[in-house]
Design an enzyme around this catalytic site. Structure first.
Site, mmCIF file in Angstrom:
data_model
loop_
_atom_site.group_PDB
_atom_site.id
_atom_site.type_symbol
_atom_site.label_atom_id
_atom_site.label_comp_id
_atom_site.label_asym_id
_atom_site.label_seq_id
_atom_site.Cartn_x
_atom_site.Cartn_y
_atom_site.Cartn_z
ATOM 1 N N GLU A 266 -5.720 3.294 4.309
ATOM 2 C CA GLU A 266 -6.076 3.947 5.717
ATOM 3 C C GLU A 266 -7.459 4.139 5.616
ATOM 4 O O GLU A 266 -8.049 4.646 6.585
ATOM 5 C CB GLU A 266 -5.258 5.216 6.072
ATOM 6 C CG GLU A 266 -3.788 4.825 6.030
ATOM 7 C CD GLU A 266 -3.503 4.110 7.513
ATOM 8 O OE1 GLU A 266 -4.625 3.709 8.218
ATOM 9 O OE2 GLU A 266 -2.256 3.847 7.565
ATOM 10 N N ASP B 178 0.991 -1.108 -0.030
ATOM 11 C CA ASP B 178 -0.157 -0.109 -0.024
ATOM 12 C C ASP B 178 0.983 1.110 0.014
ATOM 13 O O ASP B 178 2.238 1.151 0.408
ATOM 14 C CB ASP B 178 -1.031 -0.026 1.147
ATOM 15 C CG ASP B 178 -0.278 -0.490 2.448
ATOM 16 O OD1 ASP B 178 0.992 -0.516 2.451
ATOM 17 O OD2 ASP B 178 -1.017 -0.851 3.315
#
Ligand code: ZN
Ligand code: ZN
Length: 455
Positions: A154, A84
């Protein structure tokens, strides 16, 4: 362990030392230029550049800013490696020479500081490094490698966005999906487990409706402040009084807002809460209990209308496939000295990594890598103060570069080769049979190595 796996590992990882300065500068560059979730333009550009230079077919803009690199290298399994790329609205306080001073505009139009406080800059660098090394030593393995750089972890959006954008049209259905996360633990150590590895997370907003009035005239009001206060206290009884001592969940009210002035009873109160759970049935019971309690407290107060529930985000439960995680565990134990590979309990942190394996019903394995200076960690552990080490999401979170950088490249390469270096796979399965499950059972629902952080 089969010779072919060891040979392939040796060949692929031999140039790692030479590659380290380039990885170090990629890491410090990404760290100094963090980008908010779903805004990872620059980081995605850097990832795409590395993949193209290494000879991958590269597609950008998948699910927003996602990047997919595919390397077709003969017959064999397809392995998907995932990193990520997003950072957090946190003001960096590490004092590092490559600390971020960046600000950005969030979705509400506010200017916020931005920091790689969760280590996704490390994840991006690890994957760039592993992808480069695997491409350089194509003779050592056979199959298809997919390197996936995802946006928006997130905010629990990125994995979903890439899947909805047709991620799997770029490469064959993967035989396994692999991912990793840096956390508080001695740098260079690797932790994982079979079964549940990350918690499910659900966030919701609840609007409680009252009737506003002058602060001196409670008889004219239905006070949403008292309604909200009673609700928050009663929500804490779900885990304490409705779950068994052997079940685990977290219910945290992270935001409670009502009113503007001391002598005005407001019209409404807004609660935002977050739930973590490790079992789909417990999750359902907790979410149902929240609705029941919130509705009942509103009724008890005589609310003029029922509360309004809005789901904010949802992370799936992260479950490591039994045989795939045994295979990964076996190659880690073969490659690393035994003291560096640990079984961990499930962490209360959550991840949208699980969405990839779930989507296609293929095995997924996720593990953790320590990023804390080993001396600092050992001292903190001896003093019983591991919880004082700045964790993920802290403005002081600062993984040490070495051996964190090389370890994450080594784990991705060895785990990928457990599938891509042919007969090694069968050997790993045999040697790990039952062993990993046994250990995982013995550790039960213990604490995660290092400590959990929340998304
Ligand atoms: Zn995070
Ligand atoms: Zn993270």
């Amino acid at each position: 362990m089969e010779n072919r796996f060891r040979q392939a590992t040796g060949q692929v990882l031999a140039p790692l030392k030479e590659l380290l300065p380039a990885l170090e500068s990629l890491y410090t560059d990404v760290h100094a230029h963090p980008e908010l979730s779903m805004q990872e333009q620059r980081t995605a550009g850097l990832a795409a550049e590395r993949l193209r230079a290494a000879g991958y077919e590269v597609t950008t803009g998948v699910g927003g800013t996602g990047v997919v690199g595919v390397l077709r290298n003969g017959p064999g399994p397809t392995v998907m490696l995932r990193a990520d790329m997003d950072a957090l609205p946190v003001a960096e306080a590490t004092g590092l020479p490559y600390a971020s001073t960046v600000t950005a505009t969030d979705r509400e139009g506010r200017t916020v500081p931005v920091m790689h406080a969760c280590g996704h800059d490390m994840h991006t660098t690890w994957l760039a490094g592993a992808a480069t090394l695997l491409a350089q030593a194509r003779q050592a393995w056979s199959g298809t490698l997919a390197a996936v750089f995802q946006p928006g972890e997130e905010t629990a959006e990125g994995a979903r966005a890439m899947l909805d954008d047709g991620l799997y049209k770029y490469f064959p259905k993967p035989d396994v999906v692999l991912g990793q996360h840096v956390m508080v633990a001695s740098a260079g150590e690797v932790g994982g487990r079979t079964g549940t590895i990350t918690s499910a997370a659900d966030s919701m907003q609840i609007r409680l409706f009252g009737r506003g009035a002058h602060g001196s005239m409670p008889q004219a009001a239905i006070d949403p402040v008292v309604m909200a206060a009673a609700t928050v206290m009663r929500l804490q009884t779900i885990v304490a009084r409705e779950l068994s001592p052997n079940e685990a969940a977290v219910v945290t009210v992270g935001s409670l807002q009502a009113g503007t002035k001391e002598n005005v009873i407001p019209d409404e109160a807004v609660i935002k809460l977050n739930v973590r759970s490790y079992d789909p049935q417990v999750r359902t019971r907790v979410l149902d209990a929240i609705k029941r309690i919130v509705n009942a407290e509103a009724a008890a107060s005589g609310a003029p209308k029922p509360p309004e529930f809005t789901m904010l985000d949802s992370y799936p439960l992260g479950v490591n496939d039994g045989s795939a995680s045994a295979r990964v565990g076996a190659v880690f134990r073969d490659y690393f000295p035994p003291a560096r590979v640990h079984q961990t309990g499930p962490t209360s942190a959550s991840e949208d990594f699980g969405s990839f394996g779930q989507e296609w019903q293929v095995p997924a394995v996720f593990w953790f890598i320590g990023g804390t200076d080993p001396d600092t960690y050992a001292k903190a552990k001896a003093a019983g103060e591991v919880n004082k080490i700045p964790s993920n999401h802290s403005p002081f979170f600062a993984p040490v570069l070495h051996p964190t950088l090389e370890t994450g490249v080594e784990t991705l390469v060895t785990a990928a080769l457990a599938w891509l270096a042919g007969d090694a796979a069968a050997g790993a399965d045999k040697s790990a049979d039952g062993h990993a499950d046994e250990q995982a059972d013995a550790h039960g629902h213990g604490h995660a190595h290092g400590h959990a952080h929340g998304h």
